[in-house]
Write an enzyme that holds these catalytic residues in place. Sequence first.
Site, PDB file in Angstrom:
ATOM      1  N   ASP A   1     -45.568-107.347  -1.774  1.00 48.19           N
ATOM      2  CA  ASP A   1     -45.991-106.078  -2.357  1.00 48.19           C
ATOM      3  C   ASP A   1     -46.092-105.004  -1.280  1.00 48.19           C
ATOM      4  O   ASP A   1     -46.854-105.127  -0.321  1.00 48.19           O
ATOM      5  CB  ASP A   1     -47.358-106.241  -3.035  1.00 48.19           C
ATOM      6  CG  ASP A   1     -47.791-104.970  -3.739  1.00 48.19           C
ATOM      7  OD1 ASP A   1     -47.297-104.714  -4.850  1.00 48.19           O
ATOM      8  OD2 ASP A   1     -48.601-104.223  -3.167  1.00 48.19           O
TER       9      ASP A   1
ATOM     10  N   TYR B   1     -47.463 -96.889   2.531  1.00 46.98           N
ATOM     11  CA  TYR B   1     -47.866 -97.814   3.585  1.00 46.98           C
ATOM     12  C   TYR B   1     -47.088 -97.498   4.870  1.00 46.98           C
ATOM     13  O   TYR B   1     -45.936 -97.894   5.037  1.00 46.98           O
ATOM     14  CB  TYR B   1     -47.609 -99.262   3.180  1.00 46.98           C
ATOM     15  CG  TYR B   1     -48.417 -99.763   2.006  1.00 46.98           C
ATOM     16  CD1 TYR B   1     -49.503 -99.053   1.502  1.00 46.98           C
ATOM     17  CD2 TYR B   1     -48.098-100.965   1.391  1.00 46.98           C
ATOM     18  CE1 TYR B   1     -50.237 -99.522   0.421  1.00 46.98           C
ATOM     19  CE2 TYR B   1     -48.834-101.443   0.313  1.00 46.98           C
ATOM     20  CZ  TYR B   1     -49.895-100.719  -0.170  1.00 46.98           C
ATOM     21  OH  TYR B   1     -50.614-101.193  -1.236  1.00 46.98           O
TER      22      TYR B   1
ATOM     23  N   LYS C   1     -44.224 -99.120  -5.230  1.00 44.85           N
ATOM     24  CA  LYS C   1     -45.069 -98.219  -6.015  1.00 44.85           C
ATOM     25  C   LYS C   1     -44.451 -96.828  -6.094  1.00 44.85           C
ATOM     26  O   LYS C   1     -43.597 -96.471  -5.279  1.00 44.85           O
ATOM     27  CB  LYS C   1     -46.466 -98.145  -5.391  1.00 44.85           C
ATOM     28  CG  LYS C   1     -47.134 -99.529  -5.279  1.00 44.85           C
ATOM     29  CD  LYS C   1     -48.466 -99.467  -4.596  1.00 44.85           C
ATOM     30  CE  LYS C   1     -49.092-100.860  -4.509  1.00 44.85           C
ATOM     31  NZ  LYS C   1     -48.373-101.732  -3.544  1.00 44.85           N
TER      32      LYS C   1
END
Length: 317
Positions: free
Chosen positions: A51, A56, A82
């Site tokens: 994930d 990030y 995401k």
Amino acid sequence: MDTVELGRTGLRISRLGLGLASIGGMFAAVPESEAVATIDRAWELGVRLFDTAPVYGYGLSEQRAGLALRGRPREEFVLCSKVGRLIEPGGPDTQPIWAEPPAGLGPRLDYSYSAVIRSLEDSLGRLGIDHLDILHIHDPDLDFATASTEALRALQELRMRGTIRAISLGVNHADVAARFLREVGPAGPDCILLAGRYTLLDRSGAEELLPLCRSLGVAVLAAGVFQGGVLADASDGAPHGYGTVPAALAARIRALRELADRYDVPLLAAALQFPLGDPAIPAVVVGARSAAEVSELVALLEHEIPERFWAAYRDAF
């Protein structure tokens, strides 16, 4: 490692998923070689759920995930990312937790239809992989109206085309996910990534969200099981989101440690395994920044915990 069905998605996942925020430089820089070695070790130990997110490390995590994963058989792992933030020059919605963000780049919140399509295209480019299995709407509470309409519509179209397999939410608030499920109905998320709201310390996800998910057949991936790291290190100033740990929280952690010590149970093993006791939760997602940390996580997941510990926990907490 055992694999399990992820709700109604048709995907099979390992019981442990590797969260890739840490290898994007969350709190501390991670060399690229170590980031790749972390994913390699996870693969060796049977982890098949990964994930990541654009935010990030402002693309760094996705780039490193691609380096480690794109040579592997694509049907053998489940990859999540995401939408909700575009990474672009001068992006204003920066976060101080990233230790090595690329110069000049930053995130910009945008849940519009066009931004979601662009975000996915950018993610696939950074990853060097042609499709994602799960796409989370990240922090939909930041613009719920747009996230629950335009972003959802984009993901529904992407799922219909086969560009993604499943629609998800990536949330820190159980009530936000419950509201989303109630308002959008059966065409909404297939699963939910829930961070920090069904843990040894915080079971608020059980009040409404988990029963709702069980009734709808929506699977939940439990993240944040170490409560931002405070269960691992509750000292003031440690990288867990608290400058000073609140006294009530510190007392609760001490009580948990005492209980775990009484039954000779590693507290982090209990924290990792606790969410898996709910039938809506097939897997936990935990971050690591080194191969050694991955090995430790797998050992914690496999540690046998006696039922009498769980009974004592339920009685005390």
